[in-house]
Enzyme design. Structure first.
Site, PDB file in Angstrom:
ATOM      1  N   CYS A 109       0.821  -1.214   0.000  1.00  0.00           N
ATOM      2  CA  CYS A 109       0.000   0.000   0.000  1.00  0.00           C
ATOM      3  C   CYS A 109       0.856   1.267   0.000  1.00  0.00           C
ATOM      4  O   CYS A 109       2.080   1.221   0.118  1.00  0.00           O
ATOM      5  CB  CYS A 109      -0.962  -0.045   1.186  1.00  0.00           C
ATOM      6  SG  CYS A 109      -2.374   1.070   1.044  1.00  0.00           S
ATOM      7  N   ASP A 110       0.177   2.409  -0.082  1.00  0.00           N
ATOM      8  CA  ASP A 110       0.790   3.695  -0.426  1.00  0.00           C
ATOM      9  C   ASP A 110       2.060   4.053   0.344  1.00  0.00           C
ATOM     10  O   ASP A 110       3.003   4.581  -0.225  1.00  0.00           O
ATOM     11  CB  ASP A 110      -0.217   4.830  -0.216  1.00  0.00           C
ATOM     12  CG  ASP A 110      -1.421   4.743  -1.121  1.00  0.00           C
ATOM     13  OD1 ASP A 110      -1.610   3.691  -1.763  1.00  0.00           O
ATOM     14  OD2 ASP A 110      -2.189   5.713  -1.173  1.00  0.00           O
ATOM     15  N   LYS A 111       2.072   3.838   1.657  1.00  0.00           N
ATOM     16  CA  LYS A 111       3.183   4.345   2.471  1.00  0.00           C
ATOM     17  C   LYS A 111       4.296   3.331   2.655  1.00  0.00           C
ATOM     18  O   LYS A 111       5.354   3.675   3.202  1.00  0.00           O
ATOM     19  CB  LYS A 111       2.658   4.788   3.844  1.00  0.00           C
ATOM     20  CG  LYS A 111       1.487   5.764   3.805  1.00  0.00           C
ATOM     21  CD  LYS A 111       1.773   6.984   2.968  1.00  0.00           C
ATOM     22  CE  LYS A 111       0.573   7.906   2.856  1.00  0.00           C
ATOM     23  NZ  LYS A 111      -0.523   7.369   2.057  1.00  0.00           N
ATOM     24  N   SER A 160      -5.670  12.006  -1.759  1.00  0.00           N
ATOM     25  CA  SER A 160      -5.466  10.678  -2.310  1.00  0.00           C
ATOM     26  C   SER A 160      -4.825  10.794  -3.683  1.00  0.00           C
ATOM     27  O   SER A 160      -5.062  11.761  -4.418  1.00  0.00           O
ATOM     28  CB  SER A 160      -6.806   9.944  -2.429  1.00  0.00           C
ATOM     29  OG  SER A 160      -6.720   8.861  -3.320  1.00  0.00           O
TER      30      SER A 160
END
Length: 565
Positions: free
Chosen positions: A121-123, A475
């Site tokens: 995921c993103d982080k 986002s």
């Protein structure tokens, strides 16, 4: 081979480590092999991470076959859609740095010799890159894939569609039943969000930066290409330890330029800007990533229009060759001498590469557009910067464009909830500039999310009729209307955003890359003198630590003592 993990035989550290590892089933032969950390962000809280345990097991077996010893270590595992519920979304960006520190504790504390980082995921990818840059031990980032999407009433449906549609329910443009049906069909398997949001953008950035194997991004989760990349990375990391090939050998000025070029060419997530700046800070590379995005913006053509920027599915992008194909099309714009985890320069990695579908990933001479979709904005409202994200069409590609300048009176909100309530109550009107402040890295703390406000405005039919300016983050899927995000200095630091009052005229000109507060200097000076610095939120625990140490966004929002500036 000089291994950090080996201690002098006969010492107390050697004896106690041997006792611990023998009890885990290792042999004396294993004691002298390269020790590789398998950094796993597994969690049952989000579908992004739900498949990582099996990937970690496969990685461990592959490392053993290559002559190393794998140790799985865990870190925090934030998901924007899950963890944004707590503390005004403060745990999202802040956990990026927690991941970095988790890795430092586990890997540096144990003096392991190398790392394979399982990115999801993103982080996770930025946190892992930051740790690699800080620790400077042989590292490969492995993208663990994107989720399968479904259909809703005959149309493609993914998590982006659900995210956007939720803003339409409050205004009666979509029923709860319809939203429920969409949410039941949007996600059909594990992995990160489909589309070129933050996760897939950062996976692409890892490869373009030279820190992921060529041809490994993006990739369908649990697909044969993903498993093949896992096996290749496991074999390669053992070789990298022997070669002593380290991240700071790879993450040079040229490598960052390559990553920025690739991101601009695919219209990636704006969150990549601050993440790459943080990686550069941890590498002590002295690289101004924000400046790279500004300087390269007009030089890099738009080569593809992946959802949500256009109609190209991420699956089509992967099938056309993905990141490696993009880099092949951009070859003349890249630093092809930049070293990569293969031990070879970019030029060698691109030799013989062909693009299988030049309608999906176009050559520069047939680019979709020439104007940037990641636009850094400056002006009296954001002297240290803000960011606007455009779709391919609105930036001047196919499908025409939208108005890219806006002027109107401000309507000011101090919290997302206050702003959302105003939108639902019909208090936000066409022609206004919606100011959402107090959402920056210290003010939130942790950087609050402004995405819900943008989608609520879309649901109210106000996209293109209003503009939004915020010091919060967005986002990677947000590209609706004129939205200036991540304004710096933030309001909590006394930036100009803190001085805005209802009715002040705000002027935004995206092509000119300016955002200005049209208030006389004398009046602003009076407001500045009277400004009451809001008391810090009564935070304890992690967010308290983050708030006291986080640096401003132009420095990557890394954690450093304030007095070191």
């Amino acid at each position: 081979m000089n291994l950090r993990s080996n201690y002098e035989v006969g010492t107390s550290r050697w004896a106690t480590r041997r006792a611990q590892w023998l009890a885990l089933g290792l042999s004396d032969e294993d004691m002298v092999k390269p020790k590789i950390a398998i950094v796993n962000t597994s969690s049952q809280l989000a579908i992004c991470f739900s498949h990582l345990d099996e990937i970690a097991r496969r990685t461990k077996r592959a490392i053993e076959l290559a002559g190393g010893v794998g140790f799985e270590v865990r870190t925090a595992a934030p998901s924007d859609f899950i963890h944004s519920a707590g503390h005004r979304g403060g745990y999202i960006l802040s956990t990026r740095d927690l991941i970095t520190n988790d890795i430092e504790v586990q890997v540096e504390g144990a003096q392991l010799d190398g790392m394979i980082c399982l990115a999801s995921c993103d982080k996770t990818a930025p946190g892992q890159l930051m740790a690699a840059a800080r620790l400077n031990i042989p590292t490969i980032i492995v993208a663990c894939g994107y989720q399968a999407s479904g259909t809703y009433r005959g149309r493609h449906c993914d998590i982006e569609d659900v995210f956007l549609a939720a803003g339409h329910v409050a205004n009666g443009r979509l029923s709860v039943e319809e939203l429920t049906e969409m949410s039941e069909n949007a996600v059909l398997g594990p992995g990160v969000c489909a589309g070129i949001g933050t996760a897939n953008t950062m996976h692409l950035a890892c490869e373009a930066l030279g820190m992921a194997l060529p041809g490994s991004t993006p990739v369908r989760a649990n697909s044969e290409p993903m498993w093949r990349a896992i096996d290749q990375a496991a074999a390669r990391i053992v070789e990298m330890v022997a070669e002593d090939l380290k991240p700071r050998d790879i993450m040079t000025q040229g490598a960052f330029r390559n990553a920025v070029t690739a991101i601009l060419s695919v219209s990636g997530s704006i969150n990549s800007v601050k993440h790459l700046q943080a990686v550069a800070a941890e590498a002590e590379a002295g690289i101004d990533v924000y400046g790279l995005f500004e300087r390269l913006a007009d030089q890099v053509p738009l080569l593809t229009a992946i959802r949500p920027n256009g109609e190209t599915a991420i699956e089509e992008f992967e099938d056309a060759g993905g990141t490696r194909a993009v880099m092949k099309q951009l070859e003349t714009l890249l630093d092809t001498a930049a070293l990569t985890v293969t031990g070879q320069p970019v030029a060698a990695n691109l030799a013989g590469v062909t693009v299988t579908n030049e309608e999906v990933i176009r050559p520069p001479e047939r680019a979709l557009g020439r104007r940037p979709t990641i636009v850094l904005i400056r002006g009296s409202l954001c002297p240290d910067g803000g960011i606007v994200k455009l779709t391919v069409a609105s930036a001047g590609g196919r499908g025409g464009g939208r108005g890219l300048d806006f002027a109107g009176p401000a309507i000011v909100f101090e919290s997302p909830l206050e702003a959302l309530d105003a939108v639902r109550a019909g208090k936000v009107h066409s022609g206004q500039v919606v100011i959402l402040r107090g959402q920056g890295v210290t003010g939130s703390p942790g950087m609050g999310m402004a995405s819900q406000l943008v989608f609520a405005l879309d649901g109210a039919g106000l996209t293109g009729q209003v503009a939004v300016v915020t010091d919060g983050q967005l986002s990677g899927l947000v590209n609706k209307g004129i939205v200036v995000g991540e304004v710096s200095p933030e309001a909590a630091a006394g930036g100009p955003l803190a001085l805005v009052q209802d009715g002040d005229i705000i002027r935004i000109d995206v092509p000119a890359r300016t955002a200005d507060l049209d208030v006389p200097a004398g009046e602003l000076a009076r407001r500045k003198a009277a400004l009451q610095v809001r008391p810090d939120p009564k935070e304890v625990g992690w967010l308290s630590v983050y708030q006291r140490l986080v640096r401003p966004l132009p420095e990557g929002a890394v954690l450093r003592p304030k007095e070191s500036s």
